[in-house]
Design an enzyme around this catalytic site. Sequence first.
Site, mmCIF file in Angstrom:
data_model
loop_
_atom_site.group_PDB
_atom_site.id
_atom_site.type_symbol
_atom_site.label_atom_id
_atom_site.label_comp_id
_atom_site.label_asym_id
_atom_site.label_seq_id
_atom_site.Cartn_x
_atom_site.Cartn_y
_atom_site.Cartn_z
ATOM 1 N N PHE A 59 0.858 -1.193 0.000
ATOM 2 C CA PHE A 59 0.000 0.000 0.000
ATOM 3 C C PHE A 59 0.888 1.234 0.000
ATOM 4 O O PHE A 59 1.738 1.397 0.872
ATOM 5 C CB PHE A 59 -0.949 0.031 1.204
ATOM 6 C CG PHE A 59 -1.948 1.150 1.090
ATOM 7 C CD1 PHE A 59 -3.133 0.971 0.396
ATOM 8 C CD2 PHE A 59 -1.683 2.397 1.638
ATOM 9 C CE1 PHE A 59 -4.043 2.023 0.245
ATOM 10 C CE2 PHE A 59 -2.588 3.453 1.485
ATOM 11 C CZ PHE A 59 -3.768 3.253 0.795
ATOM 12 N N LYS B 263 2.545 9.894 8.309
ATOM 13 C CA LYS B 263 1.800 9.476 9.508
ATOM 14 C C LYS B 263 2.317 10.011 10.855
ATOM 15 O O LYS B 263 1.872 11.036 11.321
ATOM 16 C CB LYS B 263 1.715 7.959 9.524
ATOM 17 C CG LYS B 263 0.727 7.427 8.461
ATOM 18 C CD LYS B 263 0.493 5.967 8.639
ATOM 19 C CE LYS B 263 -0.463 5.367 7.626
ATOM 20 N NZ LYS B 263 -1.876 5.670 7.897
ATOM 21 N N ASP C 149 9.217 2.712 1.739
ATOM 22 C CA ASP C 149 8.049 3.456 2.207
ATOM 23 C C ASP C 149 7.906 3.187 3.703
ATOM 24 O O ASP C 149 7.435 2.140 4.117
ATOM 25 C CB ASP C 149 6.812 2.978 1.427
ATOM 26 C CG ASP C 149 5.527 3.639 1.903
ATOM 27 O OD1 ASP C 149 5.535 4.224 2.998
ATOM 28 O OD2 ASP C 149 4.513 3.541 1.187
HETATM 29 C C1 LIG Z 1 2.827 2.352 3.871
HETATM 30 C C2 LIG Z 1 1.924 3.487 3.491
HETATM 31 N N1 LIG Z 1 2.278 4.297 2.484
HETATM 32 C C3 LIG Z 1 1.506 5.322 2.093
HETATM 33 C C4 LIG Z 1 0.311 5.584 2.718
HETATM 34 C C5 LIG Z 1 -0.531 6.731 2.259
HETATM 35 O O1 LIG Z 1 -0.457 7.766 3.176
HETATM 36 P P1 LIG Z 1 -1.527 8.969 3.122
HETATM 37 O O2 LIG Z 1 -2.846 8.382 3.483
HETATM 38 O O3 LIG Z 1 -0.999 9.950 4.125
HETATM 39 O O4 LIG Z 1 -1.510 9.506 1.741
HETATM 40 C C6 LIG Z 1 -0.105 4.761 3.773
HETATM 41 C C7 LIG Z 1 -1.406 4.999 4.429
HETATM 42 O O5 LIG Z 1 -1.971 4.145 5.060
HETATM 43 C C8 LIG Z 1 0.717 3.688 4.163
HETATM 44 O O6 LIG Z 1 0.365 2.865 5.142
#
Ligand SMILES: Cc1ncc(COP(=O)(O)O)c(C=O)c1O
Length: 394
Positions: free
Chosen positions: A123, A239, A210
């Site tokens: 994700f 986050k 990520d």
């Molecule tokens: C690993 C990861 N990357 C990216 C995101 C996307 O972040 P945002 O919702 O702040 O765009 C998330 C959100 O859950 C995530 O868990």
Amino acid sequence: MSTYARLPVSFERGEGAWLWDTTGKKYLDALSGVAVCGLGHAHPAVAEAVCDQARRLVHTSNIYGIAKQQELAERLATLSGLDKAFFCNSGAEANEAAIKLARLYGHKQGITVPTIVVAENSFHGRTLATLTATGSRKAQAGFEPLVRGFLRVAYNDLEALQTIAKNSPDVVAVLLEPIQGEGGVNVPDDDYLAGVRALCDQQGWLMMLDEVQTGMGRTGKWFAFQHSAIVPDVMTLAKGLANGVPIGACLARGEAAEVFKPGNHATTFGGNPLACSAALAVLDVIEKNDLTARAAAVGDRIVDRLCDRLINCEGAECKIVDDIRSLGLMIGIELDRPCGALVAKALEQGLLINVTAERVIRLLPPLIISDQEADQIADSVAELVIAFARDSGA
Ligand SMILES: Cc1ncc(COP(=O)(O)O)c(C=O)c1O
């Protein structure tokens, strides 16, 4: 718009690991706004930093120097071993920056269709490029045509990456979560990230991690890659970085840190004085209270207690629990059946949890929880699973 299937509750106040809804009912928060409020709710140091900054200066523009942004970049660089940072407002935007950086890096080497390798069940966000990078057909359905330039491999499978290295000359980067969060708290083998690092070095690929969910102390280190004695070329954060004040960051080192030039990438709000002040307060609190070590210890405490109740036992509940996976305070309890209904049951009992990948109960409590709160989370979750096993005829 109807983008969320919301739970029937709304909170008006928080303190530490606790929230109060509009009727005054109290909840123990084992989710932290999905890995955002690592310091808990209404942390006084963050509140003070935000109020103080808001009284002086909220926003100027990235047209001008921003001292707090510079300070935050330097602190994150020191903590991570990366060199430079670009600040934005969310995880998706941080990953967009990483994707653009990798493409530009490829074009500079004469690769006209630069390709980024991404994993199944990953994700990375909901913008078009990050949605394409995300390994979920459910999330992608209806938004085609997706973006070109991505190749998908199984997660935690070095051989699959090696095959790509042999067959795909256009690859410029690999983008992975060090632990897959939304995909079900999937913790890779101990040597996986080191193997990816070695392959990236051999191929001249950028290793991009990520850490939007895993970063900022959650797994028991500042960043999850630090469990593996490697350093990525690019890392994204969001986050937990400012405890709920929107911010994202894309960090890079070496050649990758020099790819963007003025005009290549930008944002209006990203890294403004308000968000950076909140993030600097978060760094101070994590550092002063050694919350990385605390996350490791209290995470083990919760998992030990869960294992005692749900794995090392004779009851029906032990038959429905397939696995408990964790690193620090990122905890997944995989059941043998869909268990989304547990979220509402927990809510009724005053506990906030999440279910992801249909069968995985996910716990992401704040790093500041006490032992007593940790035990309460473990016991409440165990009771929920035991009742669920009984009710679903295991
Ligand atoms: C690993 C990861 N990357 C990216 C995101 C996307 O972040 P945002 O919702 O702040 O765009 C998330 C959100 O859950 C995530 O868990």
